[in-house]
Design a protein around this motif. Sequence first.
Motif, short mmCIF file in Angstrom:
data_model
loop_
_atom_site.label_atom_id
_atom_site.label_comp_id
_atom_site.label_asym_id
_atom_site.label_seq_id
_atom_site.Cartn_x
_atom_site.Cartn_y
_atom_site.Cartn_z
N ARG A 11 0.83 -1.22 0.00
CA ARG A 11 0.00 0.00 0.00
C ARG A 11 0.86 1.26 0.00
O ARG A 11 0.53 2.23 -0.68
N GLY A 14 1.83 2.28 -3.39
CA GLY A 14 0.80 2.61 -4.36
C GLY A 14 -0.07 1.47 -4.86
O GLY A 14 -0.91 1.67 -5.74
N TYR A 15 0.07 0.28 -4.31
CA TYR A 15 -0.75 -0.85 -4.74
C TYR A 15 -2.04 -0.91 -3.94
O TYR A 15 -2.07 -0.58 -2.75
N THR A 16 -3.11 -1.34 -4.58
CA THR A 16 -4.36 -1.64 -3.89
C THR A 16 -4.26 -3.09 -3.42
O THR A 16 -3.91 -3.97 -4.20
N VAL A 17 -4.56 -3.31 -2.16
CA VAL A 17 -4.37 -4.64 -1.56
C VAL A 17 -5.67 -5.13 -0.95
O VAL A 17 -6.34 -4.40 -0.21
N LEU A 18 -6.02 -6.36 -1.27
CA LEU A 18 -7.13 -7.06 -0.64
C LEU A 18 -6.52 -8.21 0.15
O LEU A 18 -5.65 -8.90 -0.36
N GLN A 33 -14.23 -10.14 -7.71
CA GLN A 33 -13.58 -9.07 -8.48
C GLN A 33 -12.25 -9.53 -9.05
O GLN A 33 -11.59 -10.39 -8.48
N VAL A 35 -8.34 -9.45 -9.92
CA VAL A 35 -7.11 -8.96 -9.29
C VAL A 35 -5.96 -9.16 -10.28
O VAL A 35 -6.07 -9.95 -11.22
#
Length: 110
Positions: A11, A14-18, A33, A35
């Motif tokens: 994060r 800059g990464y979106t993390v689930l 969704q 990925v």
Amino acid sequence: PVRVMLARLLRTHGYTVLQAAHANEARAILAEQPVDLVVSDIVMPGESGIELRRAMLEQFPELPFILISGYSAEGPAEFAARTPHTVFVQKPFAAEQFLALVETTLGAGR
């Protein structure tokens, strides 16, 4: 703790993390969704990261996976070497090494 630390690291770059605590939770996220990358420890509650990867190959053959483990690297490294879009990294590893691996893995899929 490793999952939380890696999520925070990604994060901050800059990464979106689930996040998923186990394979069933990861499957549910992937069903909901798209990925770009899955990072999974091999040792998890219930199904292993290798079992998750095998199952995901059927549904998402192009989805890149990074498998990590602090245990013996021999089996997981062999599995990753013969499994498309799969990379293995042995713990411990430096944050910079992991970030470079993520960038390389995502770049290879584009």
